[in-house]
Scaffold this active site. Structure first.
Site, PDB file in Angstrom:
ATOM      1  CB  SER A 104      20.072 -48.835   3.675  1.00  0.00           C
ATOM      2  OG  SER A 104      20.886 -47.810   3.687  1.00  0.00           O
ATOM      3  CD  GLU A 156      17.339 -48.927  -0.326  1.00  0.00           C
ATOM      4  OE1 GLU A 156      17.346 -47.912   0.227  1.00  0.00           O
ATOM      5  OE2 GLU A 156      18.477 -49.185  -0.754  1.00  0.00           O
ATOM      6  NE  ARG A 200      17.797 -43.731  -0.841  1.00  0.00           N
ATOM      7  CZ  ARG A 200      17.837 -42.341  -0.564  1.00  0.00           C
ATOM      8  NH1 ARG A 200      17.512 -41.541  -1.476  1.00  0.00           N
ATOM      9  NH2 ARG A 200      18.801 -41.959   0.263  1.00  0.00           N
TER      10      ARG A 200
HETATM   11  P1  FAD Z   1      21.630 -54.746  -8.684  1.00  0.00           P
HETATM   12  O1  FAD Z   1      21.824 -55.027  -7.193  1.00  0.00           O
HETATM   13  O2  FAD Z   1      22.471 -55.745  -9.634  1.00  0.00           O
HETATM   14  O3  FAD Z   1      19.971 -54.704  -9.335  1.00  0.00           O
HETATM   15  C1  FAD Z   1      19.196 -53.876  -8.265  1.00  0.00           C
HETATM   16  C2  FAD Z   1      17.858 -54.085  -9.267  1.00  0.00           C
HETATM   17  O4  FAD Z   1      17.913 -53.509 -10.283  1.00  0.00           O
HETATM   18  C3  FAD Z   1      17.493 -55.465  -9.262  1.00  0.00           C
HETATM   19  O5  FAD Z   1      16.219 -55.634  -9.286  1.00  0.00           O
HETATM   20  C4  FAD Z   1      17.765 -55.850 -10.704  1.00  0.00           C
HETATM   21  O6  FAD Z   1      16.965 -56.654 -11.459  1.00  0.00           O
HETATM   22  C5  FAD Z   1      17.630 -54.389 -11.177  1.00  0.00           C
HETATM   23  N1  FAD Z   1      18.451 -54.039 -12.351  1.00  0.00           N
HETATM   24  C6  FAD Z   1      19.892 -54.116 -12.401  1.00  0.00           C
HETATM   25  N2  FAD Z   1      20.477 -53.448 -13.466  1.00  0.00           N
HETATM   26  C7  FAD Z   1      19.156 -53.453 -14.301  1.00  0.00           C
HETATM   27  C8  FAD Z   1      19.161 -52.815 -15.774  1.00  0.00           C
HETATM   28  N3  FAD Z   1      20.291 -52.692 -16.506  1.00  0.00           N
HETATM   29  N4  FAD Z   1      17.921 -52.749 -16.312  1.00  0.00           N
HETATM   30  C9  FAD Z   1      16.673 -53.233 -15.724  1.00  0.00           C
HETATM   31  N5  FAD Z   1      16.720 -53.647 -14.216  1.00  0.00           N
HETATM   32  C10 FAD Z   1      18.206 -53.728 -13.813  1.00  0.00           C
HETATM   33  N6  FAD Z   1      21.845 -46.991  -2.781  1.00  0.00           N
HETATM   34  C11 FAD Z   1      21.163 -45.821  -2.705  1.00  0.00           C
HETATM   35  O7  FAD Z   1      20.554 -45.519  -3.403  1.00  0.00           O
HETATM   36  N7  FAD Z   1      22.116 -44.799  -2.016  1.00  0.00           N
HETATM   37  C12 FAD Z   1      23.390 -45.109  -1.441  1.00  0.00           C
HETATM   38  O8  FAD Z   1      23.910 -44.275  -0.928  1.00  0.00           O
HETATM   39  C13 FAD Z   1      23.579 -46.464  -1.565  1.00  0.00           C
HETATM   40  N8  FAD Z   1      24.839 -46.746  -0.754  1.00  0.00           N
HETATM   41  C14 FAD Z   1      25.019 -48.166  -0.951  1.00  0.00           C
HETATM   42  C15 FAD Z   1      26.268 -48.725  -0.055  1.00  0.00           C
HETATM   43  C16 FAD Z   1      26.499 -50.098  -0.012  1.00  0.00           C
HETATM   44  C17 FAD Z   1      27.829 -50.654   0.611  1.00  0.00           C
HETATM   45  C18 FAD Z   1      25.601 -50.987  -0.713  1.00  0.00           C
HETATM   46  C19 FAD Z   1      26.383 -52.628  -0.760  1.00  0.00           C
HETATM   47  C20 FAD Z   1      24.583 -50.550  -1.464  1.00  0.00           C
HETATM   48  C21 FAD Z   1      24.232 -49.128  -1.471  1.00  0.00           C
HETATM   49  N9  FAD Z   1      23.354 -48.729  -2.176  1.00  0.00           N
HETATM   50  C22 FAD Z   1      22.828 -47.514  -2.062  1.00  0.00           C
HETATM   51  C23 FAD Z   1      22.370 -49.798  -2.823  1.00  0.00           C
HETATM   52  C24 FAD Z   1      22.755 -50.067  -4.372  1.00  0.00           C
HETATM   53  O9  FAD Z   1      24.210 -49.781  -4.436  1.00  0.00           O
HETATM   54  C25 FAD Z   1      22.202 -49.170  -5.081  1.00  0.00           C
HETATM   55  O10 FAD Z   1      20.516 -49.434  -5.290  1.00  0.00           O
HETATM   56  C26 FAD Z   1      22.454 -49.503  -6.767  1.00  0.00           C
HETATM   57  O11 FAD Z   1      21.841 -48.778  -7.788  1.00  0.00           O
HETATM   58  C27 FAD Z   1      22.561 -50.969  -7.163  1.00  0.00           C
HETATM   59  O12 FAD Z   1      23.165 -51.107  -8.341  1.00  0.00           O
HETATM   60  P2  FAD Z   1      23.396 -52.705  -8.956  1.00  0.00           P
HETATM   61  O13 FAD Z   1      24.137 -52.557 -10.210  1.00  0.00           O
HETATM   62  O14 FAD Z   1      24.532 -53.314  -7.948  1.00  0.00           O
HETATM   63  O15 FAD Z   1      22.086 -53.137  -9.010  1.00  0.00           O
HETATM   64  P1  NAP Z   2      23.273 -40.315   8.080  1.00  0.00           P
HETATM   65  O1  NAP Z   2      24.115 -39.051   7.498  1.00  0.00           O
HETATM   66  O2  NAP Z   2      23.777 -41.006   9.270  1.00  0.00           O
HETATM   67  O3  NAP Z   2      21.671 -40.134   8.307  1.00  0.00           O
HETATM   68  C1  NAP Z   2      20.897 -40.905   8.896  1.00  0.00           C
HETATM   69  C2  NAP Z   2      19.721 -40.699   7.933  1.00  0.00           C
HETATM   70  O4  NAP Z   2      19.169 -39.327   8.287  1.00  0.00           O
HETATM   71  C3  NAP Z   2      19.885 -41.104   6.623  1.00  0.00           C
HETATM   72  O5  NAP Z   2      19.114 -42.084   6.402  1.00  0.00           O
HETATM   73  C4  NAP Z   2      19.299 -39.814   6.001  1.00  0.00           C
HETATM   74  O6  NAP Z   2      18.261 -39.899   5.229  1.00  0.00           O
HETATM   75  C5  NAP Z   2      18.556 -39.035   7.012  1.00  0.00           C
HETATM   76  N1  NAP Z   2      19.157 -37.400   7.038  1.00  0.00           N
HETATM   77  C6  NAP Z   2      20.287 -37.009   7.362  1.00  0.00           C
HETATM   78  N2  NAP Z   2      20.352 -35.827   7.455  1.00  0.00           N
HETATM   79  C7  NAP Z   2      18.992 -35.197   6.640  1.00  0.00           C
HETATM   80  C8  NAP Z   2      18.764 -34.051   6.127  1.00  0.00           C
HETATM   81  N3  NAP Z   2      19.242 -32.826   6.357  1.00  0.00           N
HETATM   82  N4  NAP Z   2      17.372 -34.152   5.517  1.00  0.00           N
HETATM   83  C9  NAP Z   2      16.709 -35.303   5.333  1.00  0.00           C
HETATM   84  N5  NAP Z   2      17.347 -36.555   5.881  1.00  0.00           N
HETATM   85  C10 NAP Z   2      18.237 -36.586   6.432  1.00  0.00           C
HETATM   86  O7  NAP Z   2      23.116 -41.628   7.089  1.00  0.00           O
HETATM   87  P2  NAP Z   2      24.255 -42.718   6.418  1.00  0.00           P
HETATM   88  O8  NAP Z   2      23.645 -43.961   6.780  1.00  0.00           O
HETATM   89  O9  NAP Z   2      25.550 -42.341   6.702  1.00  0.00           O
HETATM   90  O10 NAP Z   2      24.190 -42.767   4.983  1.00  0.00           O
HETATM   91  C11 NAP Z   2      24.491 -41.380   4.423  1.00  0.00           C
HETATM   92  C12 NAP Z   2      23.815 -41.010   3.011  1.00  0.00           C
HETATM   93  O11 NAP Z   2      24.140 -42.155   2.067  1.00  0.00           O
HETATM   94  C13 NAP Z   2      22.201 -41.338   3.200  1.00  0.00           C
HETATM   95  O12 NAP Z   2      21.852 -40.170   2.299  1.00  0.00           O
HETATM   96  C14 NAP Z   2      21.841 -42.501   2.900  1.00  0.00           C
HETATM   97  O13 NAP Z   2      20.458 -42.780   2.394  1.00  0.00           O
HETATM   98  C15 NAP Z   2      22.882 -42.958   1.885  1.00  0.00           C
HETATM   99  N6  NAP Z   2      23.062 -44.502   1.950  1.00  0.00           N
HETATM  100  C16 NAP Z   2      22.332 -45.213   1.292  1.00  0.00           C
HETATM  101  C17 NAP Z   2      22.315 -46.486   1.382  1.00  0.00           C
HETATM  102  C18 NAP Z   2      21.596 -47.400   0.593  1.00  0.00           C
HETATM  103  O14 NAP Z   2      21.830 -48.531   0.562  1.00  0.00           O
HETATM  104  N7  NAP Z   2      20.303 -46.987   0.423  1.00  0.00           N
HETATM  105  C19 NAP Z   2      23.629 -47.063   2.083  1.00  0.00           C
HETATM  106  C20 NAP Z   2      24.319 -46.258   2.644  1.00  0.00           C
HETATM  107  C21 NAP Z   2      24.217 -44.868   2.686  1.00  0.00           C
HETATM  108  P3  NAP Z   2      18.164 -40.426   3.599  1.00  0.00           P
HETATM  109  O15 NAP Z   2      18.806 -41.672   3.884  1.00  0.00           O
HETATM  110  O16 NAP Z   2      16.806 -40.343   3.089  1.00  0.00           O
HETATM  111  O17 NAP Z   2      19.160 -39.608   3.048  1.00  0.00           O
END
Ligand code: FAD
Ligand code: NAP
Length: 338
Positions: A238, A333, A162
Protein backbone atom coordinates in the site's frame (compact mmCIF):
# COMPACT_ATOMS: atom_id res chain seq x y z
CA UNK A 1 32.40 -6.87 6.51
CA UNK A 2 31.86 -3.34 5.28
CA UNK A 3 31.62 -3.00 1.49
CA UNK A 4 31.83 0.21 -0.53
CA UNK A 5 29.53 1.55 -3.24
CA UNK A 6 26.94 -1.24 -3.30
CA UNK A 7 23.87 -1.51 -5.56
CA UNK A 8 20.69 -1.62 -3.46
CA UNK A 9 18.39 -2.81 -6.27
CA UNK A 10 18.33 -6.43 -4.96
CA UNK A 11 17.48 -5.12 -1.49
CA UNK A 12 14.20 -3.30 -2.23
CA UNK A 13 10.99 -4.82 -3.63
CA UNK A 14 10.37 -1.72 -5.78
CA UNK A 15 13.64 -2.76 -7.55
CA UNK A 16 14.82 0.82 -7.60
CA UNK A 17 18.46 1.10 -8.61
CA UNK A 18 20.34 3.23 -6.09
CA UNK A 19 23.76 2.87 -4.51
CA UNK A 20 24.83 2.89 -0.88
CA UNK A 21 28.13 4.57 -0.04
CA UNK A 22 28.74 1.69 2.41
CA UNK A 23 26.94 -1.64 2.93
CA UNK A 24 27.13 -4.32 5.60
CA UNK A 25 25.19 -7.59 5.97
CA UNK A 26 25.19 -8.32 9.72
CA UNK A 27 24.30 -11.87 10.72
CA UNK A 28 25.29 -11.68 14.41
CA UNK A 29 24.83 -9.08 17.14
CA UNK A 30 28.61 -8.61 17.25
CA UNK A 31 28.73 -7.80 13.52
CA UNK A 32 25.85 -5.40 14.03
CA UNK A 33 27.66 -3.68 16.91
CA UNK A 34 30.86 -3.36 14.83
CA UNK A 35 28.93 -1.91 11.88
CA UNK A 36 27.28 0.66 14.13
CA UNK A 37 30.69 1.61 15.58
CA UNK A 38 31.99 2.11 12.02
CA UNK A 39 29.04 4.35 11.16
CA UNK A 40 29.62 6.38 14.34
CA UNK A 41 33.32 6.85 13.59
CA UNK A 42 32.58 7.93 10.02
CA UNK A 43 29.52 9.96 11.10
CA UNK A 44 27.35 8.13 8.58
CA UNK A 45 23.54 7.99 8.52
CA UNK A 46 22.20 4.41 8.69
CA UNK A 47 19.61 2.68 6.56
CA UNK A 48 18.52 -0.52 8.34
CA UNK A 49 17.29 -3.06 5.79
CA UNK A 50 15.09 -6.11 6.19
CA UNK A 51 13.29 -7.34 3.08
CA UNK A 52 13.11 -3.81 1.65
CA UNK A 53 9.35 -4.08 1.09
CA UNK A 54 8.38 -0.83 2.80
CA UNK A 55 10.96 1.64 1.50
CA UNK A 56 11.35 3.89 -1.52
CA UNK A 57 14.89 4.82 -2.55
CA UNK A 58 14.72 8.35 -3.91
CA UNK A 59 18.45 8.49 -4.71
CA UNK A 60 21.85 7.11 -3.69
CA UNK A 61 22.22 6.62 0.07
CA UNK A 62 25.20 8.61 1.41
CA UNK A 63 25.69 6.43 4.50
CA UNK A 64 25.72 2.81 5.67
CA UNK A 65 22.98 0.47 4.41
CA UNK A 66 22.82 -2.21 7.10
CA UNK A 67 21.11 -5.47 6.21
CA UNK A 68 19.89 -7.01 9.47
CA UNK A 69 20.19 -10.75 8.87
CA UNK A 70 20.19 -12.15 12.43
CA UNK A 71 18.77 -15.70 12.42
CA UNK A 72 17.10 -17.86 15.06
CA UNK A 73 13.62 -19.05 15.97
CA UNK A 74 12.54 -20.65 19.22
CA UNK A 75 9.15 -21.91 20.46
CA UNK A 76 8.67 -22.16 24.22
CA UNK A 77 5.48 -24.02 25.25
CA UNK A 78 3.59 -22.50 28.17
CA UNK A 79 0.50 -23.59 30.10
CA UNK A 80 -1.67 -21.01 28.28
CA UNK A 81 -0.06 -21.00 24.84
CA UNK A 82 3.37 -20.64 23.29
CA UNK A 83 6.08 -17.98 23.30
CA UNK A 84 7.88 -17.43 19.99
CA UNK A 85 11.28 -15.78 20.03
CA UNK A 86 12.43 -14.74 16.55
CA UNK A 87 15.61 -12.99 15.44
CA UNK A 88 15.17 -9.90 13.26
CA UNK A 89 16.35 -11.49 10.01
CA UNK A 90 13.78 -14.30 10.04
CA UNK A 91 11.24 -14.07 7.21
CA UNK A 92 7.82 -12.97 8.47
CA UNK A 93 5.64 -15.21 6.28
CA UNK A 94 7.73 -18.31 7.04
CA UNK A 95 7.36 -17.57 10.74
CA UNK A 96 3.58 -17.30 10.34
CA UNK A 97 3.44 -20.61 8.47
CA UNK A 98 5.66 -22.37 11.05
CA UNK A 99 3.27 -21.27 13.82
CA UNK A 100 0.22 -22.34 11.79
CA UNK A 101 1.74 -25.75 10.96
CA UNK A 102 2.34 -26.29 14.67
CA UNK A 103 -1.36 -25.55 15.24
CA UNK A 104 -0.87 -22.21 17.02
CA UNK A 105 -3.32 -19.42 16.19
CA UNK A 106 -2.83 -15.66 16.26
CA UNK A 107 -0.70 -14.81 13.21
CA UNK A 108 -2.72 -16.41 10.38
CA UNK A 109 -4.39 -13.15 9.26
CA UNK A 110 -0.90 -11.72 8.74
CA UNK A 111 0.16 -14.44 6.28
CA UNK A 112 1.98 -13.40 3.10
CA UNK A 113 3.09 -9.99 4.38
CA UNK A 114 6.55 -9.59 2.83
CA UNK A 115 9.63 -8.70 4.84
CA UNK A 116 11.35 -9.75 8.04
CA UNK A 117 10.37 -9.87 11.68
CA UNK A 118 12.74 -7.01 12.59
CA UNK A 119 10.64 -4.51 10.65
CA UNK A 120 7.27 -5.81 11.85
CA UNK A 121 7.13 -3.64 14.99
CA UNK A 122 8.17 -0.48 13.11
CA UNK A 123 4.71 0.05 11.65
CA UNK A 124 2.89 -2.54 13.81
CA UNK A 125 2.10 -4.56 10.68
CA UNK A 126 -1.56 -5.34 10.21
CA UNK A 127 -3.99 -7.04 7.86
CA UNK A 128 -7.57 -8.31 7.96
CA UNK A 129 -8.29 -6.83 11.37
CA UNK A 130 -5.23 -8.26 13.16
CA UNK A 131 -2.08 -6.35 14.12
CA UNK A 132 1.34 -7.38 15.42
CA UNK A 133 0.49 -5.76 18.76
CA UNK A 134 -2.23 -8.39 19.38
CA UNK A 135 0.44 -11.06 20.02
CA UNK A 136 3.47 -8.91 20.81
CA UNK A 137 5.22 -9.39 24.15
CA UNK A 138 8.59 -7.61 23.92
CA UNK A 139 11.57 -6.88 21.69
CA UNK A 140 15.31 -6.44 22.08
CA UNK A 141 16.97 -3.62 20.16
CA UNK A 142 20.51 -2.29 19.84
CA UNK A 143 20.94 1.41 20.45
CA UNK A 144 22.61 2.98 17.42
CA UNK A 145 24.50 5.55 19.50
CA UNK A 146 26.08 3.06 21.94
CA UNK A 147 25.63 -0.56 20.79
CA UNK A 148 23.81 -1.24 24.10
CA UNK A 149 20.90 -3.73 24.14
CA UNK A 150 17.53 -2.40 25.33
CA UNK A 151 14.22 -4.20 25.96
CA UNK A 152 10.93 -2.66 24.84
CA UNK A 153 7.63 -3.93 26.21
CA UNK A 154 4.38 -3.54 24.25
CA UNK A 155 3.64 -0.43 26.28
CA UNK A 156 7.08 1.05 25.50
CA UNK A 157 6.44 0.52 21.76
CA UNK A 158 3.23 2.62 21.86
CA UNK A 159 1.73 0.67 18.99
CA UNK A 160 -1.08 2.33 17.05
CA UNK A 161 -2.63 1.92 13.60
CA UNK A 162 0.43 1.21 11.33
CA UNK A 163 2.51 3.14 13.83
CA UNK A 164 4.89 2.78 16.78
CA UNK A 165 7.43 4.70 18.81
CA UNK A 166 10.03 3.65 16.18
CA UNK A 167 8.38 5.95 13.65
CA UNK A 168 8.19 8.80 16.14
CA UNK A 169 10.24 9.64 19.26
CA UNK A 170 12.62 6.68 18.82
CA UNK A 171 12.96 7.01 15.03
CA UNK A 172 16.42 5.95 13.77
CA UNK A 173 17.66 5.33 17.34
CA UNK A 174 17.51 1.51 17.47
CA UNK A 175 18.13 -1.61 15.40
CA UNK A 176 15.61 -4.29 16.34
CA UNK A 177 17.42 -7.59 16.99
CA UNK A 178 14.74 -9.94 18.32
CA UNK A 179 10.97 -10.02 18.82
CA UNK A 180 9.00 -12.16 21.28
CA UNK A 181 5.37 -13.02 20.50
CA UNK A 182 2.84 -14.85 22.68
CA UNK A 183 0.28 -17.04 20.93
CA UNK A 184 -2.61 -17.82 23.25
CA UNK A 185 -4.12 -21.31 23.57
CA UNK A 186 -7.61 -19.71 23.73
CA UNK A 187 -7.54 -18.73 20.04
CA UNK A 188 -10.60 -17.48 18.19
CA UNK A 189 -10.66 -16.93 14.40
CA UNK A 190 -10.79 -13.23 13.38
CA UNK A 191 -12.80 -13.31 10.16
CA UNK A 192 -14.94 -10.16 10.33
CA UNK A 193 -13.31 -8.52 7.28
CA UNK A 194 -15.69 -8.72 4.30
CA UNK A 195 -13.26 -10.59 2.06
CA UNK A 196 -12.82 -13.32 4.70
CA UNK A 197 -16.54 -13.48 5.49
CA UNK A 198 -17.33 -13.91 1.80
CA UNK A 199 -14.64 -16.55 1.40
CA UNK A 200 -15.97 -18.76 4.21
CA UNK A 201 -19.62 -18.17 3.26
CA UNK A 202 -18.90 -19.29 -0.32
CA UNK A 203 -16.97 -22.31 0.93
CA UNK A 204 -19.84 -23.11 3.36
CA UNK A 205 -17.33 -23.33 6.19
CA UNK A 206 -18.63 -22.77 9.72
CA UNK A 207 -16.63 -20.05 11.47
CA UNK A 208 -16.68 -21.99 14.76
CA UNK A 209 -14.96 -24.97 13.12
CA UNK A 210 -12.12 -23.00 11.50
CA UNK A 211 -8.47 -23.75 12.29
CA UNK A 212 -5.58 -21.27 12.02
CA UNK A 213 -4.52 -23.17 8.87
CA UNK A 214 -7.98 -22.61 7.29
CA UNK A 215 -7.71 -18.86 7.91
CA UNK A 216 -4.11 -18.69 6.64
CA UNK A 217 -5.13 -20.52 3.43
CA UNK A 218 -8.01 -18.08 2.90
CA UNK A 219 -5.82 -15.02 3.49
CA UNK A 220 -3.17 -16.35 1.09
CA UNK A 221 -5.79 -17.07 -1.57
CA UNK A 222 -7.41 -13.63 -1.27
CA UNK A 223 -4.09 -11.81 -1.25
CA UNK A 224 -2.81 -13.73 -4.29
CA UNK A 225 -6.00 -12.86 -6.17
CA UNK A 226 -5.61 -9.08 -5.86
CA UNK A 227 -2.14 -8.08 -4.71
CA UNK A 228 0.90 -8.15 -7.00
CA UNK A 229 3.70 -10.52 -5.99
CA UNK A 230 6.72 -8.19 -5.68
CA UNK A 231 8.96 -10.85 -7.22
CA UNK A 232 6.92 -10.57 -10.44
CA UNK A 233 5.70 -6.95 -10.33
CA UNK A 234 7.90 -4.65 -8.26
CA UNK A 235 5.93 -2.75 -5.57
CA UNK A 236 6.04 -1.65 -1.94
CA UNK A 237 2.52 -2.70 -0.90
CA UNK A 238 0.00 0.00 0.00
CA UNK A 239 1.64 3.21 -1.09
CA UNK A 240 -0.62 5.45 1.01
CA UNK A 241 -2.01 5.14 4.51
CA UNK A 242 -5.77 5.01 4.85
CA UNK A 243 -6.63 8.60 5.83
CA UNK A 244 -8.50 9.15 9.07
CA UNK A 245 -10.87 12.12 8.78
CA UNK A 246 -13.30 13.91 11.10
CA UNK A 247 -17.03 13.25 11.10
CA UNK A 248 -17.97 16.43 9.19
CA UNK A 249 -15.67 15.66 6.24
CA UNK A 250 -16.86 12.05 6.27
CA UNK A 251 -20.54 13.16 6.17
CA UNK A 252 -19.91 15.53 3.28
CA UNK A 253 -18.01 12.88 1.31
CA UNK A 254 -20.64 10.22 2.03
CA UNK A 255 -23.40 12.54 0.81
CA UNK A 256 -21.49 13.26 -2.41
CA UNK A 257 -20.34 9.61 -2.82
CA UNK A 258 -22.88 7.16 -1.38
CA UNK A 259 -20.56 4.24 -2.26
CA UNK A 260 -17.70 5.67 -0.18
CA UNK A 261 -15.83 2.89 1.66
CA UNK A 262 -15.22 4.08 5.22
CA UNK A 263 -15.02 2.58 8.71
CA UNK A 264 -15.75 4.16 12.09
CA UNK A 265 -12.53 4.75 14.06
CA UNK A 266 -13.59 6.13 17.43
CA UNK A 267 -14.98 9.61 16.77
CA UNK A 268 -13.25 9.68 13.37
CA UNK A 269 -13.62 7.76 10.13
CA UNK A 270 -11.00 5.70 8.31
CA UNK A 271 -11.41 6.03 4.54
CA UNK A 272 -10.23 3.28 2.19
CA UNK A 273 -7.54 5.18 0.27
CA UNK A 274 -7.66 2.52 -2.46
CA UNK A 275 -11.33 3.29 -3.08
CA UNK A 276 -10.64 7.03 -3.46
CA UNK A 277 -7.78 6.39 -5.93
CA UNK A 278 -9.87 3.88 -7.87
CA UNK A 279 -12.83 6.28 -7.96
CA UNK A 280 -10.56 9.03 -9.28
CA UNK A 281 -9.74 6.78 -12.25
CA UNK A 282 -6.15 5.82 -11.49
CA UNK A 283 -6.53 2.02 -11.24
CA UNK A 284 -4.49 0.37 -14.02
CA UNK A 285 -2.79 3.65 -15.00
CA UNK A 286 0.66 3.11 -16.57
CA UNK A 287 3.18 5.66 -17.78
CA UNK A 288 6.92 5.49 -18.42
CA UNK A 289 7.38 2.17 -16.60
CA UNK A 290 5.55 3.08 -13.37
CA UNK A 291 1.87 2.72 -12.60
CA UNK A 292 -1.06 1.76 -10.41
CA UNK A 293 -1.91 -1.93 -9.95
CA UNK A 294 -5.00 -2.95 -11.93
CA UNK A 295 -6.57 -5.00 -9.10
CA UNK A 296 -5.75 -2.78 -6.09
CA UNK A 297 -5.36 0.97 -6.72
CA UNK A 298 -3.56 1.51 -3.42
CA UNK A 299 -0.48 -0.30 -4.76
CA UNK A 300 1.93 1.59 -7.01
CA UNK A 301 4.00 -0.66 -9.27
CA UNK A 302 7.37 -0.26 -10.93
CA UNK A 303 7.49 -2.86 -13.75
CA UNK A 304 9.99 -0.71 -15.66
CA UNK A 305 12.41 -0.74 -12.68
CA UNK A 306 12.44 3.06 -12.82
CA UNK A 307 14.15 5.38 -10.37
CA UNK A 308 12.61 6.56 -7.12
CA UNK A 309 11.92 10.06 -8.39
CA UNK A 310 9.56 8.67 -11.06
CA UNK A 311 7.67 6.65 -8.46
CA UNK A 312 7.46 9.68 -6.17
CA UNK A 313 6.28 11.91 -9.06
CA UNK A 314 3.39 9.50 -9.76
CA UNK A 315 2.52 9.38 -6.06
CA UNK A 316 2.47 13.17 -5.94
CA UNK A 317 0.17 13.38 -8.98
CA UNK A 318 -2.23 10.93 -7.35
CA UNK A 319 -2.18 12.69 -3.97
CA UNK A 320 -2.83 16.06 -5.62
CA UNK A 321 -5.74 14.65 -7.61
CA UNK A 322 -7.30 13.10 -4.48
CA UNK A 323 -6.88 16.39 -2.62
CA UNK A 324 -8.61 18.26 -5.44
CA UNK A 325 -11.42 15.74 -5.96
CA UNK A 326 -12.19 14.80 -2.34
CA UNK A 327 -10.40 17.34 -0.11
CA UNK A 328 -8.52 14.41 1.50
CA UNK A 329 -4.77 14.40 2.12
CA UNK A 330 -2.95 11.15 1.35
CA UNK A 331 0.31 10.36 3.12
CA UNK A 332 2.79 7.75 1.88
CA UNK A 333 3.13 4.61 3.99
CA UNK A 334 6.64 3.45 2.93
CA UNK A 335 9.62 5.39 4.17
CA UNK A 336 11.63 7.38 1.64
CA UNK A 337 15.48 7.26 1.75
CA UNK A 338 17.68 9.24 1.77
P1 FAD B 1 12.08 -2.87 5.16
O1 FAD B 1 11.32 -2.38 3.98
O2 FAD B 1 13.43 -3.43 4.92
O3 FAD B 1 12.17 -1.71 6.24
C1 FAD B 1 11.03 -0.97 6.60
C2 FAD B 1 11.45 0.09 7.63
O4 FAD B 1 11.90 -0.54 8.82
C3 FAD B 1 12.62 0.94 7.16
O5 FAD B 1 12.51 2.22 7.71
C4 FAD B 1 13.83 0.21 7.73
O6 FAD B 1 14.95 1.05 7.90
C5 FAD B 1 13.28 -0.26 9.06
N1 FAD B 1 13.87 -1.51 9.56
C6 FAD B 1 13.92 -2.70 8.90
N2 FAD B 1 14.48 -3.63 9.71
C7 FAD B 1 14.79 -3.02 10.87
C8 FAD B 1 15.39 -3.44 12.10
N3 FAD B 1 15.77 -4.71 12.30
N4 FAD B 1 15.53 -2.53 13.10
C9 FAD B 1 15.15 -1.23 12.92
N5 FAD B 1 14.59 -0.78 11.78
C10 FAD B 1 14.40 -1.66 10.78
N6 FAD B 1 2.42 -4.11 5.64
C11 FAD B 1 1.41 -4.33 6.51
O7 FAD B 1 1.44 -3.79 7.64
N7 FAD B 1 0.35 -5.12 6.20
C12 FAD B 1 0.25 -5.74 5.01
O8 FAD B 1 -0.71 -6.46 4.78
C13 FAD B 1 1.28 -5.54 4.07
N8 FAD B 1 1.22 -6.11 2.84
C14 FAD B 1 2.20 -5.87 1.92
C15 FAD B 1 2.10 -6.45 0.66
C16 FAD B 1 3.08 -6.24 -0.29
C17 FAD B 1 2.94 -6.87 -1.66
C18 FAD B 1 4.20 -5.44 0.02
C19 FAD B 1 5.30 -5.23 -0.98
C20 FAD B 1 4.31 -4.83 1.27
C21 FAD B 1 3.30 -5.03 2.24
N9 FAD B 1 3.36 -4.46 3.51
C22 FAD B 1 2.37 -4.70 4.43
C23 FAD B 1 4.48 -3.59 3.87
C24 FAD B 1 5.73 -4.36 4.39
O9 FAD B 1 5.73 -5.69 3.94
C25 FAD B 1 5.81 -4.36 5.91
O10 FAD B 1 5.87 -3.04 6.41
C26 FAD B 1 7.02 -5.15 6.42
O11 FAD B 1 7.02 -5.20 7.83
C27 FAD B 1 8.34 -4.55 5.98
O12 FAD B 1 9.36 -5.48 6.28
P2 FAD B 1 10.79 -5.39 5.58
O13 FAD B 1 11.67 -6.36 6.29
O14 FAD B 1 10.67 -5.54 4.13
O15 FAD B 1 11.19 -3.91 5.97
P1 NAP C 1 -9.72 -4.69 1.41
O1 NAP C 1 -10.06 -5.98 2.07
O2 NAP C 1 -10.12 -4.48 -0.01
O3 NAP C 1 -10.28 -3.50 2.28
C1 NAP C 1 -10.08 -2.15 1.82
C2 NAP C 1 -9.78 -1.29 3.01
O4 NAP C 1 -10.91 -1.32 3.87
C3 NAP C 1 -8.60 -1.81 3.79
O5 NAP C 1 -7.60 -0.83 3.70
C4 NAP C 1 -9.09 -2.04 5.20
O6 NAP C 1 -8.40 -1.28 6.17
C5 NAP C 1 -10.51 -1.51 5.21
N1 NAP C 1 -11.44 -2.48 5.84
C6 NAP C 1 -12.05 -3.53 5.24
N2 NAP C 1 -12.88 -4.13 6.10
C7 NAP C 1 -12.77 -3.47 7.27
C8 NAP C 1 -13.38 -3.63 8.54
N3 NAP C 1 -14.28 -4.59 8.77
N4 NAP C 1 -13.02 -2.78 9.52
C9 NAP C 1 -12.12 -1.83 9.32
N5 NAP C 1 -11.50 -1.62 8.13
C10 NAP C 1 -11.83 -2.41 7.12
O7 NAP C 1 -8.13 -4.43 1.52
P2 NAP C 1 -6.91 -5.04 0.71
O8 NAP C 1 -6.21 -3.98 0.00
O9 NAP C 1 -7.32 -6.27 -0.03
O10 NAP C 1 -5.97 -5.50 1.90
C11 NAP C 1 -6.38 -6.52 2.77
C12 NAP C 1 -5.67 -6.35 4.10
O11 NAP C 1 -4.26 -6.45 3.89
C13 NAP C 1 -5.92 -4.98 4.74
O12 NAP C 1 -6.02 -5.15 6.13
C14 NAP C 1 -4.69 -4.20 4.38
O13 NAP C 1 -4.32 -3.24 5.37
C15 NAP C 1 -3.61 -5.27 4.29
N6 NAP C 1 -2.60 -4.89 3.29
C16 NAP C 1 -1.67 -3.97 3.65
C17 NAP C 1 -0.69 -3.58 2.76
C18 NAP C 1 0.39 -2.61 3.18
O14 NAP C 1 1.35 -2.45 2.46
N7 NAP C 1 0.25 -1.96 4.31
C19 NAP C 1 -0.66 -4.12 1.48
C20 NAP C 1 -1.64 -5.03 1.14
C21 NAP C 1 -2.62 -5.42 2.05
P3 NAP C 1 -7.00 -1.70 6.82
O15 NAP C 1 -6.00 -1.49 5.75
O16 NAP C 1 -6.86 -0.72 7.94
O17 NAP C 1 -7.08 -3.11 7.28
Amino acid sequence: MIQKDVDLQPFNTMTIAARAKYFCAATTREELREALAFAREQQLPILPLGGGSNIVLTGDFPGLALHVGLQGLDFEPQSDGVRMRAAAGENWHQLVMRSVEMGHGGLENLALIPGNIGAAPIQNIGAYGVELKDTFEELTAMEVATGRLVTFTAEDCRFAYRDSVFKNTEKDRYIICEVVLKLSASWQPQVAYPALQQHFAQASQEVDALTPADVARAVIGIRNSKLPNPVEIPNAGSFFKNPVVDASLYSRLKEQNPQLVAFAAGEHWKLAAGWLIDQAGWRGFQKDGVGVHDRQALVLVNPGHRCGSQVVALAQDIALDIQQKFGVTLEPEPRFYP
